[in-house]
Design a protein around this motif. Structure first.
Motif, short mmCIF file in Angstrom:
data_model
loop_
_atom_site.label_atom_id
_atom_site.label_comp_id
_atom_site.label_asym_id
_atom_site.label_seq_id
_atom_site.Cartn_x
_atom_site.Cartn_y
_atom_site.Cartn_z
N UNK A 134 0.81 -1.22 0.00
CA UNK A 134 0.00 0.00 0.00
C UNK A 134 0.85 1.27 0.00
N UNK A 135 0.14 2.39 -0.04
CA UNK A 135 0.80 3.69 -0.12
C UNK A 135 1.63 3.98 1.13
N UNK A 136 1.10 3.65 2.32
CA UNK A 136 1.84 3.89 3.56
C UNK A 136 3.14 3.11 3.57
N UNK A 152 -0.22 -8.83 1.86
CA UNK A 152 -1.32 -8.01 1.33
C UNK A 152 -2.08 -8.90 0.34
N UNK A 153 -3.12 -8.34 -0.26
CA UNK A 153 -3.88 -9.11 -1.24
C UNK A 153 -3.12 -9.31 -2.54
N UNK A 154 -2.19 -8.41 -2.84
CA UNK A 154 -1.46 -8.46 -4.11
C UNK A 154 -0.71 -9.77 -4.26
N UNK A 155 -0.71 -10.28 -5.47
CA UNK A 155 -0.02 -11.55 -5.77
C UNK A 155 1.45 -11.28 -6.06
N UNK A 156 2.27 -11.49 -5.05
CA UNK A 156 3.72 -11.40 -5.21
C UNK A 156 4.35 -12.66 -4.65
N UNK A 157 5.54 -12.98 -5.14
CA UNK A 157 6.41 -13.91 -4.44
C UNK A 157 7.58 -13.10 -3.88
N UNK A 158 8.54 -13.76 -3.27
CA UNK A 158 9.65 -13.03 -2.65
C UNK A 158 10.36 -12.14 -3.67
N UNK A 159 10.63 -12.70 -4.84
CA UNK A 159 11.41 -11.97 -5.84
C UNK A 159 10.67 -10.74 -6.35
N UNK A 186 6.42 5.37 3.61
CA UNK A 186 6.90 5.52 4.97
C UNK A 186 7.56 4.27 5.55
N UNK A 187 6.88 3.13 5.49
CA UNK A 187 7.35 1.96 6.22
C UNK A 187 8.63 1.38 5.64
N UNK A 188 8.64 1.13 4.33
CA UNK A 188 9.84 0.55 3.73
C UNK A 188 11.03 1.51 3.80
N UNK A 189 10.85 2.82 3.46
CA UNK A 189 11.98 3.74 3.65
C UNK A 189 12.45 3.85 5.10
#
Length: 486
Positions: free
Chosen positions: A15-17, A45-52, A21-24
Motif C-alpha cells: 500500500x501507499x503507507x 497483502x492481497x497483491x499476488x507477489x512472491x519473494x522476488x 513511509x514503512x519501507x523507507x
C-alpha cells in the motif's frame, strides 16, 4: 527494557503507507545498523507477489521515496535480502496457515504492524490467533483508524484483547514519533524556568493548529465517513494537548507518561449538547485558490453533496487545578493557505508597564512550537529598540529562535515511523497510545458529534486558501484572542 524481536510482519505491505513511509523507514534503520542483525521482514497483502517480485517492488519504492543522500546500493541490496512476502486474503482463515508457515518460528519474537479497515480487525485477529501468530512472544502495532466512535473503538479493542494483552498492544499515532513533539517533553521537563508559569497563573491560552493545503486526494472513501474531527482531532490534536497539559511524569517510561496523559483526557470538560454550537465551528471547503492554483470544492471533488466537515475549530477546557479557566483552542482543516502544524502558548500580559506611551503596547510573551514543515521553538519577547532613548525607551517584539535544523546540523532528521517501528521491534511502549487514552478521547469526541446532531449543525462553507469560516475567528475573538496565523 529493550526486548527486540527476530521477525517483523507488515500488513498492507504493497500500500501507499508502506511505499512512502514503512519501507523507507525500515531501510533507514537497517542502513544505520539499528535493526537486530537476524531480523527478517515478511510483507503481506492481497497483491499476488512472491519473494522476488516483492523485493523488486520494494526496491522501486525505495528508489522513488528515499532522499538521494540516503541511497546506498550496498545497504539497499542487503536490506532487500531481509524481505519476504506472502499473499493474504484477510477474510480467508485458510490463508493464515500459509502466512504462519512463511513467517516461521516465532519463539524469538515477532512484531506485527497491522494497518487495515476497522471491519477487518475481527477476521485478522482471529486468523492470527488460529495460526499461532498471537502467542506470548508476539506483539502487535495497530495503525488508525481504530473505530469511528467509542462503541466501535471498544469493539476493536475487545477483539484485539482476545489474542493480545495490553502490554503487547502498541497503538500508533505517528505524531508521537515526530522529533519536535518529543521536544515538548524536553522543553517542559528538561528546563526549570517554564514550570513556575506553566499553569493558569502564567498562561492565558493555548492554540493548536494543524493546517493542510491538500484536499481529498485519494482518501475520499475514508474521509467522507470520518471528517476532520475524527481524522485529526480525536488522535493527533488531543495527544498534543495532553503533552502540553500533563503533569510531570515520575520517569520517561510507558507507564508514567501514559498515566499522566490519561489523566488529562479524563479532565477534559465534556460538552453538553446545548454548549456544542457555541464551543465548536465546522466548515467545508469550497472552490478557491491554494498556492496560486485554482482548486475545486469538497463536494465537487467528491462528486456529490456532503455534510462532512473538512474544518473544525474547538474551544476546550481541562478542568483541573493547573489549567482551570485556560482555554485550549484547537483548529484543523484542509485547503488552508499553508501547511502548518504548531502549538502557540500565550502567556499572560505583564500587570503594569513602566515604560509609558512611548514604550508601545506590550505584547504578551508567546511560545511557538512548530512541528512542520519547519521544526523550531520560538519565544516571542519584548526588547528595547536601539537608540539614545531621549524621549523614553521604545520596545518591540522580537523572536528568540531555536531552529532544530540549525542547532543539530549534521544530525539526520528521522521519519516519525523510523522511531515508532524501532520501538515496536524493541518493545518500548512509551510513544504508543494506551486503551484508556483512546477511549477517553473518543468519549469526548462523541459528545461533540452528538451536540452537532442534536442541534442540526451543518458545516459552513469557506473558500479554499482561507483560514476557515469567519465563525472560527469569532470563536477566539469574543475572548479577546487572535489565532496565530503568522
Amino acid at each position: 527494557m529493550r526486548n527486540p524481536v527476530a521477525k517483523l510482519l507488515l500488513f498492507g505491505a504493497t500500500g501507499d503507507l508502506a511505499q512512502r513511509m514503512l519501507l523507507p523507514s525500515l531501510y533507514g534503520l537497517h542502513a544505520d545498523g539499528l535493526l537486530p542483525e537476524e531480523l527478517t521482514i515478511t510483507g503481506t497483502a492481497r497483491s499476488e507477489h512472491d519473494d522476488a517480485s516483492f523485493r523488486k517492488f520494494a526496491k522501486g519504492a525505495l528508489d522513488e521515496f528515499l532522499p538521494a543522500d540516503r541511497k546506498d546500493e550496498k545497504a539497499m541490496k542487503s536490506f532487500i535480502e531481509r524481505l519476504g512476502y506472502q499473499p493474504l486474503d484477510a477474510t480467508d482463515m485458510a490463508h493464515y496457515k500459509d502466512l504462519a508457515k512463511k513467517v516461521g518460528d516465532v519463539s524469538k519474537g515477532l512484531a506485527i504492524f497491522l494497518s487495515t479497515a476497522p471491519s477487518l480487525f475481527e477476521p485478522v485477529i482471529k486468523g492470527l490467533a488460529g495460526a499461532g501468530l498471537a502467542g506470548e512472544t508476539v506483539r502487535i502495532g495497530l495503525e488508525k483508524p481504530l473505530g469511528y466512535d467509542l462503541e466501535s473503538s471498544r469493539e476493536i479493542n475487545d477483539t484485539v484483547a482476545t489474542a493480545f494483552s495490553e502490554d503487547r498492544t502498541f497503538r500508533i499515532d505517528h505524531y508521537l514519533g515526530k522529533e519536535t513533539v518529543q521536544n515538548i517533553l524536553a522543553l517542559r521537563f528538561g528546563n526549570s524556568f517554564f514550570e513556575p508559569v506553566w499553569n493558569a497563573r502564567g498562561i492565558d491560552n493555548v492554540q493548536i493548529t494543524i493546517a493542510e493545503t491538500v484536499g481529498l486526494e485519494d482518501r475520499a472513501g475514508y474521509y467522507e465517513n470520518a471528517g476532520a474531527l475524527r481524522d485529526m482531532v480525536q488522535n493527533h490534536m488531543l495527544q498534543l494537548l495532553a503533552l502540553i497539559a500533563m503533569e510531570p511524569p515520575a520517569r520517561f517510561d510507558g507507564t508514567a507518561v501514559r498515566d499522566e496523559k490519561a489523566k488529562v483526557f479524563r479532565s477534559l470538560r465534556q460538552m453538553a449538547p446545548a454548549d456544542v454550537p457555541h464551543l465548536t465551528v465546522t466548515g467545508q471547503y469550497a472552490a478557491g485558490a491554494v498556492n496560486g492554483e485554482i482548486v475545486k470544492g469538497y463536494a465537487d471533488e467528491l462528486g456529490k453533496p456532503s455534510n462532512t466537515e473538512t474544518f473544525v475549530a474547538i474551544k476546550a477546557h481541562v478542568d483541573n487545578w493547573r489549567w482551570q479557566g485556560v482555554p485550549f483552542y484547537l483548529r484543523t482543516g484542509k485547503r488552508m493557505p499553508a501547511r502548518r502544524s504548531e502549538i502557540a502558548i500565550q502567556f499572560k500580559a505583564v500587570p503594569h508597564s513602566m515604560f509609558g506611551d512611548r514604550g508601545g503596547l506590550l505584547q504578551p510573551n508567546m511560545l511557538i512550537i512548530r512541528l512542520q514543515p519547519e521544526e523550531y521553538v520560538r519565544l516571542l519577547v519584548m526588547a528595547k529598540e536601539p537608540g539614545l532613548d531621549r524621549d523614553g525607551i521604545r520596545l518591540r517584539e522580537v523572536p528568540l529562535d531555536l531552529s532544530l535544523d540549525s542547532a543539530f546540523a549534521g544530525t539526520r532528521r528521522r521519519i516519525a515511523y523510523e522511531r515508532l517501528l524501532l520501538d515496536l521491534i524493541e518493545g518500548d511502549p512509551t510513544l504508543f497510545v494506551r486503551r484508556d487514552e483512546v477511549e477517553a478521547q473518543w468519549q469526548w469526541i462523541d459528545a461533540i458529534r452528538a451536540g452537532w446532531e442534536a442541534n442540526g449543525v451543518k458545516p459552513k462553507s469557506y473558500a479554499s486558501g482561507g483560514w476557515g469560516p469567519s465563525a472560527a475567528i469569532a470563536l477566539t475573538e469574543r475572548d479577546g484572542v487572535t489565532w496565530q496565523d503568522d
